[in-house]
Design a protein around this motif. Sequence first.
Motif, PDB file in Angstrom:
ATOM      1  N   ILE A  32      45.484  65.420  29.971  1.00 31.85           N
ATOM      2  CA  ILE A  32      44.649  66.145  29.014  1.00 31.85           C
ATOM      3  C   ILE A  32      45.344  67.456  28.675  1.00 31.85           C
ATOM      4  O   ILE A  32      46.042  68.035  29.507  1.00 31.85           O
ATOM      5  N   SER A  33      45.156  67.926  27.459  1.00 37.63           N
ATOM      6  CA  SER A  33      45.781  69.161  27.016  1.00 37.63           C
ATOM      7  C   SER A  33      44.707  70.184  26.655  1.00 37.63           C
ATOM      8  O   SER A  33      43.667  69.827  26.104  1.00 37.63           O
ATOM      9  N   ASP A  34      45.008  71.452  26.968  1.00 33.79           N
ATOM     10  CA  ASP A  34      44.089  72.521  26.568  1.00 33.79           C
ATOM     11  C   ASP A  34      44.637  73.283  25.358  1.00 33.79           C
ATOM     12  O   ASP A  34      44.151  74.341  25.000  1.00 33.79           O
ATOM     13  N   GLY A  35      45.664  72.744  24.740  1.00 32.13           N
ATOM     14  CA  GLY A  35      46.275  73.386  23.582  1.00 32.13           C
ATOM     15  C   GLY A  35      47.492  74.206  23.967  1.00 32.13           C
ATOM     16  O   GLY A  35      48.333  74.491  23.131  1.00 32.13           O
ATOM     17  N   LYS A  36      47.599  74.617  25.244  1.00 30.73           N
ATOM     18  CA  LYS A  36      48.747  75.406  25.709  1.00 30.73           C
ATOM     19  C   LYS A  36      49.613  74.618  26.683  1.00 30.73           C
ATOM     20  O   LYS A  36      50.812  74.812  26.730  1.00 30.73           O
ATOM     21  N   TYR A  39      47.833  68.761  31.479  1.00 33.51           N
ATOM     22  CA  TYR A  39      47.426  68.646  32.878  1.00 33.51           C
ATOM     23  C   TYR A  39      47.027  67.211  33.202  1.00 33.51           C
ATOM     24  O   TYR A  39      46.655  66.442  32.309  1.00 33.51           O
ATOM     25  N   LEU A  40      47.054  66.910  34.486  1.00 32.18           N
ATOM     26  CA  LEU A  40      46.479  65.648  34.943  1.00 32.18           C
ATOM     27  C   LEU A  40      44.970  65.744  34.792  1.00 32.18           C
ATOM     28  O   LEU A  40      44.370  66.750  35.165  1.00 32.18           O
ATOM     29  N   LYS A  41      44.351  64.716  34.272  1.00 29.44           N
ATOM     30  CA  LYS A  41      42.894  64.729  34.134  1.00 29.44           C
ATOM     31  C   LYS A  41      42.245  64.672  35.511  1.00 29.44           C
ATOM     32  O   LYS A  41      41.275  65.343  35.771  1.00 29.44           O
ATOM     33  N   ASN A  42      42.813  63.876  36.387  1.00 31.24           N
ATOM     34  CA  ASN A  42      42.301  63.752  37.751  1.00 31.24           C
ATOM     35  C   ASN A  42      43.451  64.047  38.705  1.00 31.24           C
ATOM     36  O   ASN A  42      44.341  63.213  38.880  1.00 31.24           O
ATOM     37  N   THR A 106      54.402  56.786  25.043  1.00 34.68           N
ATOM     38  CA  THR A 106      55.563  57.575  24.652  1.00 34.68           C
ATOM     39  C   THR A 106      55.970  58.565  25.747  1.00 34.68           C
ATOM     40  O   THR A 106      55.138  59.082  26.479  1.00 34.68           O
ATOM     41  N   SER A 107      57.262  58.807  25.824  1.00 38.21           N
ATOM     42  CA  SER A 107      57.762  59.739  26.832  1.00 38.21           C
ATOM     43  C   SER A 107      57.735  61.186  26.351  1.00 38.21           C
ATOM     44  O   SER A 107      57.955  62.105  27.131  1.00 38.21           O
ATOM     45  N   ASP A 108      57.458  61.402  25.093  1.00 37.77           N
ATOM     46  CA  ASP A 108      57.350  62.758  24.560  1.00 37.77           C
ATOM     47  C   ASP A 108      55.901  63.237  24.721  1.00 37.77           C
ATOM     48  O   ASP A 108      55.071  63.136  23.818  1.00 37.77           O
ATOM     49  N   VAL A 109      55.608  63.776  25.898  1.00 31.27           N
ATOM     50  CA  VAL A 109      54.246  64.162  26.265  1.00 31.27           C
ATOM     51  C   VAL A 109      53.739  65.300  25.375  1.00 31.27           C
ATOM     52  O   VAL A 109      52.578  65.284  24.947  1.00 31.27           O
ATOM     53  N   VAL A 110      54.582  66.261  25.070  1.00 31.24           N
ATOM     54  CA  VAL A 110      54.153  67.414  24.274  1.00 31.24           C
ATOM     55  C   VAL A 110      53.746  66.971  22.867  1.00 31.24           C
ATOM     56  O   VAL A 110      52.689  67.369  22.361  1.00 31.24           O
ATOM     57  N   ALA A 111      54.570  66.141  22.243  1.00 32.02           N
ATOM     58  CA  ALA A 111      54.243  65.667  20.895  1.00 32.02           C
ATOM     59  C   ALA A 111      52.980  64.807  20.912  1.00 32.02           C
ATOM     60  O   ALA A 111      52.148  64.904  20.009  1.00 32.02           O
ATOM     61  N   HIS A 112      52.838  64.001  21.959  1.00 34.65           N
ATOM     62  CA  HIS A 112      51.652  63.151  22.073  1.00 34.65           C
ATOM     63  C   HIS A 112      50.397  64.008  22.257  1.00 34.65           C
ATOM     64  O   HIS A 112      49.346  63.736  21.664  1.00 34.65           O
ATOM     65  N   ALA A 113      50.504  65.072  23.058  1.00 37.51           N
ATOM     66  CA  ALA A 113      49.359  65.977  23.270  1.00 37.51           C
ATOM     67  C   ALA A 113      48.961  66.659  21.966  1.00 37.51           C
ATOM     68  O   ALA A 113      47.775  66.804  21.673  1.00 37.51           O
ATOM     69  N   GLY A 119      41.806  68.757  24.388  1.00 38.20           N
ATOM     70  CA  GLY A 119      40.678  68.196  25.122  1.00 38.20           C
ATOM     71  C   GLY A 119      40.552  66.686  25.057  1.00 38.20           C
ATOM     72  O   GLY A 119      39.595  66.128  25.581  1.00 38.20           O
ATOM     73  N   VAL A 120      41.503  66.004  24.436  1.00 38.82           N
ATOM     74  CA  VAL A 120      41.448  64.544  24.347  1.00 38.82           C
ATOM     75  C   VAL A 120      42.339  63.943  25.431  1.00 38.82           C
ATOM     76  O   VAL A 120      43.481  64.365  25.611  1.00 38.82           O
ATOM     77  N   VAL A 121      41.813  62.961  26.152  1.00 35.00           N
ATOM     78  CA  VAL A 121      42.565  62.305  27.221  1.00 35.00           C
ATOM     79  C   VAL A 121      43.550  61.305  26.609  1.00 35.00           C
ATOM     80  O   VAL A 121      43.209  60.569  25.691  1.00 35.00           O
TER      81      VAL A 121
END
Length: 168
Positions: A32-36, A39-42, A106-113, A119-121
């Motif tokens: 999950i991302s907070d915009g900055k 993080y792991l959701k759990n 995808t391996s590009d976590v930042v772009a995916h976030a 706030g979307v999982v």
Amino acid sequence: MRQAAVVLVAVTVAGVLMGLLWAWLAPRVPLISDGKAVYLKNTEGEQAIGADGWFGLLGLVLGALSAALVFLFRRAGGIAIVVGLAVGSLLASLVAWRLGIRLGPTSDVVAHARAVGKGVVFDAPLRLGAKGMLLAWPMAAMAAHLGLTALFGPRDPEPSVVPHWPEG
């Protein structure tokens, strides 16, 4: 020697099946991302180790299966067949690992976030944390082939005449 090459190629190609199964069966790690930051959701989730476990389990099953098939079709065996099975099994694990990662999220976590929004999982990329799991297929294949050869392999004929040893 030609049969060993056929075994090597056939087992290596079977790695595609394992890669597909791993990408389909492995649990996903929710992020999950907070915009900055992301993080792991759990934080106590066991999905990451579950992906390693599925890879190892699939490797054990496919290793035993490939050894049984090689033994059934080439019961006489030979060192070249066993080397083809061992090398093919290792290459199959590598193919499965890389294919599973490509087919996973995808391996590009930042772009995916950024794409999913704040706030979307979403799912983390599929990873193999325990690289030793790459040896599950070759080890299972070698153990199964050895066991099958020991139990059901060709035997040397028993001598029909008792040798006479000179006294003395």
